[in-house]
Design a protein around this motif. Structure first.
Motif, PDB file in Angstrom:
ATOM      1  N   TYR A 133       9.745  25.002  -0.446  1.00  0.00           N
ATOM      2  CA  TYR A 133       8.669  25.854   0.050  1.00  0.00           C
ATOM      3  C   TYR A 133       8.400  25.586   1.525  1.00  0.00           C
ATOM      4  CZ  TYR A 133       8.502  26.634  -4.886  1.00  0.00           C
ATOM      5  OH  TYR A 133       8.880  26.952  -6.164  1.00  0.00           O
ATOM      6  N   GLN A 134       8.481  24.341   1.908  1.00  0.00           N
ATOM      7  CA  GLN A 134       8.370  24.009   3.323  1.00  0.00           C
ATOM      8  C   GLN A 134       9.521  24.633   4.100  1.00  0.00           C
ATOM      9  OE1 GLN A 134       7.653  19.836   5.025  1.00  0.00           O
ATOM     10  NE2 GLN A 134       9.866  20.055   5.291  1.00  0.00           N
ATOM     11  N   LEU A 165       2.348  21.111  -3.424  1.00  0.00           N
ATOM     12  CA  LEU A 165       2.725  22.473  -3.794  1.00  0.00           C
ATOM     13  C   LEU A 165       1.705  23.021  -4.787  1.00  0.00           C
ATOM     14  CD1 LEU A 165       4.746  24.839  -3.995  1.00  0.00           C
ATOM     15  CD2 LEU A 165       5.979  23.496  -5.706  1.00  0.00           C
ATOM     16  N   ASN A 169       2.461  19.023   3.647  1.00  0.00           N
ATOM     17  CA  ASN A 169       3.754  19.559   3.210  1.00  0.00           C
ATOM     18  C   ASN A 169       4.291  18.805   1.997  1.00  0.00           C
ATOM     19  OD1 ASN A 169       4.667  17.144   4.286  1.00  0.00           O
ATOM     20  ND2 ASN A 169       5.691  18.076   6.037  1.00  0.00           N
ATOM     21  N   ARG A 170       3.495  17.886   1.450  1.00  0.00           N
ATOM     22  CA  ARG A 170       3.886  17.142   0.252  1.00  0.00           C
ATOM     23  C   ARG A 170       3.182  17.650  -1.001  1.00  0.00           C
ATOM     24  NH1 ARG A 170       2.851  11.188   0.705  1.00  0.00           N
ATOM     25  NH2 ARG A 170       1.133  11.674   2.110  1.00  0.00           N
ATOM     26  N   ASP A 202      -0.632  23.156 -10.538  1.00  0.00           N
ATOM     27  CA  ASP A 202      -0.895  24.530 -10.987  1.00  0.00           C
ATOM     28  C   ASP A 202      -2.367  24.709 -11.327  1.00  0.00           C
ATOM     29  OD1 ASP A 202      -0.044  27.204 -11.919  1.00  0.00           O
ATOM     30  OD2 ASP A 202      -0.611  26.440 -13.903  1.00  0.00           O
ATOM     31  N   THR A 235       0.237  26.374  -7.240  1.00  0.00           N
ATOM     32  CA  THR A 235       0.290  27.713  -7.826  1.00  0.00           C
ATOM     33  C   THR A 235      -1.053  27.952  -8.521  1.00  0.00           C
ATOM     34  OG1 THR A 235       1.419  26.811  -9.798  1.00  0.00           O
ATOM     35  CG2 THR A 235       2.796  27.873  -8.125  1.00  0.00           C
ATOM     36  N   MET A 270       8.530  23.986 -10.146  1.00  0.00           N
ATOM     37  CA  MET A 270       7.711  23.271  -9.172  1.00  0.00           C
ATOM     38  C   MET A 270       8.340  21.928  -8.811  1.00  0.00           C
ATOM     39  SD  MET A 270       3.752  24.009 -10.297  1.00  0.00           S
ATOM     40  CE  MET A 270       3.063  23.822  -8.644  1.00  0.00           C
ATOM     41  N   GLY A 272      11.395  22.495  -6.640  1.00  0.00           N
ATOM     42  CA  GLY A 272      10.946  22.927  -5.319  1.00  0.00           C
ATOM     43  C   GLY A 272      10.397  21.779  -4.507  1.00  0.00           C
ATOM     44  N   LEU A 273       9.663  20.891  -5.178  1.00  0.00           N
ATOM     45  CA  LEU A 273       9.068  19.742  -4.507  1.00  0.00           C
ATOM     46  C   LEU A 273      10.137  18.756  -4.044  1.00  0.00           C
ATOM     47  CD1 LEU A 273       6.105  18.836  -3.976  1.00  0.00           C
ATOM     48  CD2 LEU A 273       6.268  17.463  -6.054  1.00  0.00           C
ATOM     49  N   ASN A 294      12.159  20.322  -1.092  1.00  0.00           N
ATOM     50  CA  ASN A 294      11.417  20.853   0.065  1.00  0.00           C
ATOM     51  C   ASN A 294      11.574  22.365   0.217  1.00  0.00           C
ATOM     52  OD1 ASN A 294      10.580  18.182   1.063  1.00  0.00           O
ATOM     53  ND2 ASN A 294      12.748  17.940   1.561  1.00  0.00           N
ATOM     54  N   ALA A 323       2.720  18.516  -7.363  1.00  0.00           N
ATOM     55  CA  ALA A 323       2.793  19.938  -7.703  1.00  0.00           C
ATOM     56  C   ALA A 323       1.619  20.243  -8.619  1.00  0.00           C
ATOM     57  CB  ALA A 323       4.113  20.252  -8.395  1.00  0.00           C
TER      58      ALA A 323
END
Length: 309
Positions: free
Chosen positions: A111-112, A275, A272-273, A247, A277, A102, A105-106, A109, A245
């Motif tokens: 996932y964006q 994430l 978009n900032r 979860d 799960t 996570m 990914g953050l 970027n 991020a």
């Protein structure tokens, strides 16, 4: 009340226990039957409160197939002399790897960018990443999960600061023990790994987040109710939190969200900032088995039934 990996029955039988596996048992049925059992093993959906424990006259142990014990009345368990076992060793690697995923990914970027490319957008500059190497990461809660995360961070060339209000002399080669003040002063990234208690419920609020000297990235794979989403939104709007991020959420039952919780979740979902799960950080194919194995080994070590054999 909660399905477990199929290994649970043979593992417990190897310990010498007779097992009644009832993953679909209702609360009323549990209360009616629990007086017959010496042990009880649950996952995250089962509340073990005074009403349940009042009927558990023979109970010698409760096993929690996971780390968190916030749905178990710890005071009543202690008063009754019931042994409580949890299994953070079983899913610490899963949590640590998920938190790393996570975070990377953050910062990058991912996932964006993935959604944009799928939509026909090729934006290199808008998805320029931030390197993890050289960043200072604060790990709040330095038990099995926090330590496993710190170990992985060390391989990325991070400075890891560890803070745990319940421990002393806990620093190691992966994380340096610091005060909360130093962590707030130096951290670029903060990750939470402490259990939920009444004392720390919603302790990560606007005032807490504003105490960080620098803007931070935030990761929560612990419990949703340590962080109020409205306060996170305020910190994202102010720029104190660069990205988050998550979860876990303060309310993970979407059909029972309050109007304020739904509004907060809708805002975060559009950002978009942020994430998300769905509370799966500790939930891998491997941890599903390892949780059972850890519990069985700990029950064997208790030797609670040695005199009966």
């Amino acid at each position: 009340m909660d399905k477990m990996h199929s290994s649970i029955v043979p593992l417990l039988e190897e310990v010498g226990l007779e097992v009644s596996y009832q993953p679909k048992i209702k609360r009323s049925e549990l209360i009616a039957q629990i007086e017959d059992y010496d042990g009880l093993i649950v996952r995250s959906k089962t509340n073990i409160d005074k009403e349940v424990l009042a009927q558990a006259g023979k109970l010698k142990f409760i096993g929690r197939a996971g780390a968190g014990v916030d749905k178990i009345d710890l005071q009543e368990v202690k008063r009754l002399g019931v042994q409580l076992i949890n299994a953070p060793e079983g899913n610490r690697d899963a949590v640590a790897e998920h938190a790393m995923g996570m975070l990377l990914g953050l910062l990058n970027n991912m996932y964006q960018a993935n959604e944009q490319v799928k939509s026909g957008i090729w934006d290199r500059e808008g998805n320029r990443g931030i390197e993890l190497k050289g960043k200072t990461v604060g790990v709040v809660g330095y038990g099995y999960m926090g330590r496993a995360f710190a170990r992985r961070l060390s391989a990325f060339g991070c400075e890891v600061m560890a803070y745990d209000r319940y421990k002393s002399n806990y620093g190691d080669e992966y994380g340096r023990e610091v005060s909360l003040e130093e962590l707030h002063d130096k951290a670029d990234i903060v990750s939470f790994h402490f259990p939920l208690t009444e004392e720390n419920r919603f302790s990560i609020d606007t005032a807490y987040l504003n105490s960080f000297k620098k803007p931070i990235f935030l990761i929560n794979t612990a419990r949703g109710e340590i962080l109020r989403l409205e306060d996170l939104i305020s910190s994202l709007k102010s720029g104190k939190v660069i990205g988050a991020a998550l979860d876990v959420l303060e309310n993970e039952k979407f059909h029972k969200l309050s109007p304020a919780q739904k509004q907060a979740l809708d805002w975060l979902a559009k950002s978009n900032r942020v994430l998300f799960t769905p509370h799966v950080a500790g939930w891998t194919h491997e941890s599903y088995y390892k949780l059972n194995k850890t519990l069985a080994d700990k029950i064997r070590a208790l030797k609670l039934f040695a005199d009966e054999k």
